[in-house]
Design an enzyme around this catalytic site. Structure first.
Site, short mmCIF file in Angstrom:
data_model
loop_
_atom_site.label_atom_id
_atom_site.label_comp_id
_atom_site.label_asym_id
_atom_site.label_seq_id
_atom_site.Cartn_x
_atom_site.Cartn_y
_atom_site.Cartn_z
CG ASP A 216 -4.42 -5.30 43.67
OD1 ASP A 216 -5.19 -5.71 42.96
OD2 ASP A 216 -4.20 -3.99 44.10
CB SER A 217 -3.53 -4.97 39.37
OG SER A 217 -4.26 -4.09 39.84
CE1 TYR B 13 -2.00 -7.37 36.63
CE2 TYR B 13 -3.21 -8.80 38.08
CZ TYR B 13 -1.96 -8.47 37.51
OH TYR B 13 -0.91 -8.64 37.98
N GLY B 14 -8.09 -4.47 35.07
CA GLY B 14 -9.35 -4.30 34.73
C GLY B 14 -9.88 -4.44 33.44
CB CYS C 195 -6.51 -8.46 42.42
SG CYS C 195 -7.14 -7.57 40.91
CG ASN C 196 -12.87 -7.57 43.80
OD1 ASN C 196 -13.92 -8.31 44.19
ND2 ASN C 196 -12.30 -6.83 44.19
CB THR C 197 -9.46 -7.85 37.84
OG1 THR C 197 -10.14 -6.58 38.05
CG2 THR C 197 -9.58 -8.13 36.29
CD GLU D 218 -2.71 2.53 41.32
OE1 GLU D 218 -1.60 3.01 41.63
OE2 GLU D 218 -3.15 1.58 41.99
CB CYS E 276 -12.49 -2.89 42.48
SG CYS E 276 -10.84 -2.32 41.71
CB THR E 277 -8.77 -4.74 46.07
OG1 THR E 277 -7.80 -4.84 44.87
CG2 THR E 277 -9.05 -6.07 46.61
CG HIS E 278 -7.40 0.20 43.19
ND1 HIS E 278 -7.07 -1.02 42.91
CD2 HIS E 278 -6.65 1.04 43.18
CE1 HIS E 278 -5.78 -0.88 42.51
NE2 HIS E 278 -5.49 0.18 42.60
N1 DGL Z 1 -7.52 -3.98 42.16
C1 DGL Z 1 -8.20 -4.54 41.18
C2 DGL Z 1 -9.51 -5.15 41.47
O1 DGL Z 1 -9.64 -5.60 42.54
C3 DGL Z 1 -8.34 -3.83 40.10
C4 DGL Z 1 -7.45 -2.60 39.45
C5 DGL Z 1 -6.81 -3.02 38.20
O2 DGL Z 1 -7.67 -2.61 37.23
O3 DGL Z 1 -5.80 -3.28 37.95
O4 DGL Z 1 -10.14 -5.68 40.49
#
Ligand code: DGL
Length: 273
Positions: free
Chosen positions: A15-16, A47-48, A78-80, A157, A189-191
């Site tokens: 993931d990011s 990453y988003g 990570c979805n992105t 975060e 988004c995994t966050h």
């Molecule tokens: N955890 C990432 C996701 O699932 C995004 C977090 C980021 O923007 O880096 O999209």
């Protein structure tokens, strides 16, 4: 690697940042015999808001690194990165690679009664339209309401899970969804599963909240079993964690998210891969 070596080989997860730990946690629960190598790209997060080209480059570097650890399968937690890079990396590497979007879309389709589904995610994920596309392949007349929630990632975060600021930001981003008649909402988004309690409180029980991490771990299990490479017994699990920056902060977070004592995190230079 022969089949016996493959069975014992670890799963790569990336993931990011810390968000993918929500997916790692599900893999630990559902596949307790598997070893995991986790990489969080904390130096290049978020990453988003980055371009597709950058996310493909980052994902390829990370996969090259994970392959040096002889992983037998990779989960893009990570979805992105799934939205921007899954197709490109699946074409380039022969290791089985799965993302989190198809599993999340499938869970939402199974859950919705009125075919009205909300999707939250980063700008990159929402812009890619990948959730909408996959949902409509399964449910052509589904209505999908997407919303990018860029401030959720820094709030997570920073550990502001139950902070009043988080509640205000949730209201700003999700009011339109709350006032619509969606009955299912994907935490795309995994966050975001780390804000799940606050989001459930906000919507009440009229909206079912889908966490794709659970379904992604089920997909992984299926792939390992179909290929005959699941680890059938493993008394001493190995979970290794690598980051590209800020290892100490990551460690605190990992110990908060995972049901397991994370003792060390190694920082690596991902640009070398
Ligand atoms: N955890 C990432 C996701 O699932 C995004 C977090 C980021 O923007 O880096 O999209």
């Amino acid at each position: 690697m022969n089949i016996e070596e493959l069975k014992k080989a670890p799963i790569g997860v990336f993931d990011s940042g810390v968000g993918g730990l929500t997916v790692a946690r599900e893999i630990m629960r559902q596949l307790p015999n598997e070893d995991i190598i986790y990489f969080g790209d904390t130096a290049r997060l978020p990453y988003g808001s980055k371009s597709k080209e950058s996310i493909i480059r980052f994902s390829k570097q990370i996969i090259r690194f994970l392959r040096t650890k002889h992983v037998k399968a990779i989960v893009i937690a990570c979805n992105t990165a799934t939205a921007q890079a899954l197709d490109a990396v699946q074409q380039e590497f022969d290791t089985p690679i799965i993302g989190v979007i198809a599993p999340g879309a499938r869970a939402a389709v199974a859950e919705t009664k009125n075919k009205k589904i909300g999707v939250t995610g980063t700008e990159g994920t929402i812009r890619s339209n990948m959730y909408t596309r996959i949902i409509r392949e399964m449910l052509p007349d589904a209505e999908v309401l997407g919303k990018a929630c860029p401030l959720f990632v820094p709030l997570v975060e920073e550990g502001f899970k139950d902070h009043h600021i988080t509640e205000e930001v949730i209201d700003i981003y999700l009011r339109e969804m709350k006032e619509s008649d969606i009955d299912t909402m994907i935490l795309g988004c995994t966050h975001y599963p780390l804000l799940r309690s606050a989001i459930i409180r906000y919507f009440g029980d009229k909206v079912h909240i889908v966490n794709p991490a659970y379904e992604a771990a089920m997909d992984l299990k299926k792939i390992l079993e179909e290929n005959g490479i699941a680890n059938e017994n493993n008394e001493f699990n190995k979970y290794e964690f690598y980051v590209s920056d800020a290892a100490e902060k990551f460690k605190q977070f990992a110990n908060f998210v995972l049901p397991y004592d994370v003792k060390s995190i190694e920082q690596i230079n991902i640009e070398e891969y």
